[in-house]
Design a protein around this motif. Structure first.
Motif, PDB file in Angstrom:
ATOM      1  N   ASP A 107      44.815  48.470  31.584  1.00 40.50           N
ATOM      2  CA  ASP A 107      45.122  48.656  33.011  1.00 40.50           C
ATOM      3  C   ASP A 107      43.842  48.569  33.825  1.00 40.50           C
ATOM      4  N   SER A 108      43.872  47.797  34.889  1.00 37.00           N
ATOM      5  CA  SER A 108      42.730  47.574  35.791  1.00 37.00           C
ATOM      6  C   SER A 108      41.385  47.566  35.071  1.00 37.00           C
ATOM      7  N   SER A 140      37.587  47.029  34.268  1.00 39.49           N
ATOM      8  CA  SER A 140      36.484  47.155  35.215  1.00 39.49           C
ATOM      9  C   SER A 140      35.156  46.765  34.573  1.00 39.49           C
ATOM     10  N   CYS A 141      34.179  46.528  35.441  1.00 39.12           N
ATOM     11  CA  CYS A 141      32.841  46.115  35.004  1.00 39.12           C
ATOM     12  C   CYS A 141      32.029  47.361  34.641  1.00 39.12           C
ATOM     13  N   CYS A 174      27.363  47.078  39.886  1.00 41.67           N
ATOM     14  CA  CYS A 174      28.202  45.874  39.988  1.00 41.67           C
ATOM     15  C   CYS A 174      28.326  45.394  41.440  1.00 41.67           C
ATOM     16  N   GLY A 220      33.132  46.327  41.147  1.00 37.72           N
ATOM     17  CA  GLY A 220      33.522  47.011  39.918  1.00 37.72           C
ATOM     18  C   GLY A 220      34.775  46.466  39.241  1.00 37.72           C
ATOM     19  N   SER A 221      35.598  45.752  39.997  1.00 40.81           N
ATOM     20  CA  SER A 221      36.855  45.307  39.386  1.00 40.81           C
ATOM     21  C   SER A 221      36.710  43.909  38.780  1.00 40.81           C
ATOM     22  N   ILE A 222      37.509  43.651  37.790  1.00 40.07           N
ATOM     23  CA  ILE A 222      37.494  42.354  37.128  1.00 40.07           C
ATOM     24  C   ILE A 222      38.801  41.639  37.473  1.00 40.07           C
ATOM     25  N   GLU A 223      38.670  40.547  38.238  1.00 38.73           N
ATOM     26  CA  GLU A 223      39.849  39.861  38.771  1.00 38.73           C
ATOM     27  C   GLU A 223      40.229  38.655  37.918  1.00 38.73           C
TER      28      GLU A 223
END
Ligand SMILES: [Zn+2]
Length: 232
Positions: free
Chosen positions: A55-56, A58-59, A64, A68-71
């Motif tokens: 789930d979601s 992240s880096c 970052c 911080g999120s990985i899309e």
């Protein structure tokens, strides 16, 4: 057996298997080398997939620059939190490629422990990416140049990734192995004495190291090309 004994035993086994046939020696050596690379790659691919499917995702880099999120699944690296340990789910986090590079620039590897039986124990775990376009009408299909100035920088990385821009295929060469090919005599007369690394036509399963100004012999390193898409 420790790591050095395993290496010595493997060399003996390959040599016994090949006997006095140099072609067989070349083939068996390449086969073992390539299969071990694939084994490591499979482990990494599995961990990366598990982390990306969480789930979601992240880096793991605290600074970052992508929020911080990985899309996207592309351009994401696996980072080992503890570089003296291997690739396992609890020792790995995801990082954007550029965040990973920044992390290792800020955390240079500690000097090697000479008593260790694993030579690369403290090496950095980042991957340096080198991209080549496809060349047409030449004896070679891809071409990467490495400058002498980049040699010291290489120690921050675990491996160099050679990327074919047109197909997205990539291969990894561990830095200690690569440095063995980047010798003084192999420097060319391009720019400050760059080393030239190519993929020659009809010989796509190896990297070809250009002869430098002081030698006329090419050197070849067997490699395994991967598609990032196949890993997902
Ligand atoms: Zn990041």
């Amino acid at each position: 057996m420790d790591a050095k004994e395993i290496l010595a035993a493997t060399r003996r086994a390959i040599s016994e298997c090949a006997g006095s046939d140099p072609d067989r020696l070349f083939y068996v050596n390449r086969f073992v080398f390539a299969r071990l690379q694939v084994d490591e790659r499979k482990t990494k691919t599995k961990i990366k997939k598990e982390l990306l499917d969480a789930d979601s995702p992240s880096c793991g880099y605290s600074g970052c620059t992508h929020g911080g999120s990985i899309e996207s699944r592309r351009g994401i690296h696996l980072h080992r939190r503890n570089t003296t340990r291997g690739y396992s789910r609890d020792n790995c986090v995801l990082m954007h490629a550029d965040c990973h590079t920044k992390y290792h620039a800020e955390h240079p590897p500690v000097p090697r422990d000479e008593t260790s039986d694993v030579d690369e124990r403290d090496a950095g775990s980042a991957i340096l990416e080198k991209e080549s376009k496809r060349y047409e009408g030449q004896r070679f299909l891809y071409w990467w140049d490495l400058s002498p100035g980049s040699l010291d920088r290489l120690d921050r990385y675990e491996a160099v990734e050679f990327l074919k821009k047109d197909t997205g295929e990539r291969c990894h060469v561990p830095v200690p192995a690569l440095k063995g090919y980047l010798t003084e005599e192999r420097r060319t007369n391009r720019h400050g004495g760059n080393w030239g690394i190519k993929v020659l036509k009809e010989e796509e399963d190896q990297l070809a190291f250009e002869p430098g100004v002081k030698t006329d012999r090419w050197l070849y390193l067997p490699v395994v090309w991967f598609h990032e898409e196949q890993e997902d």
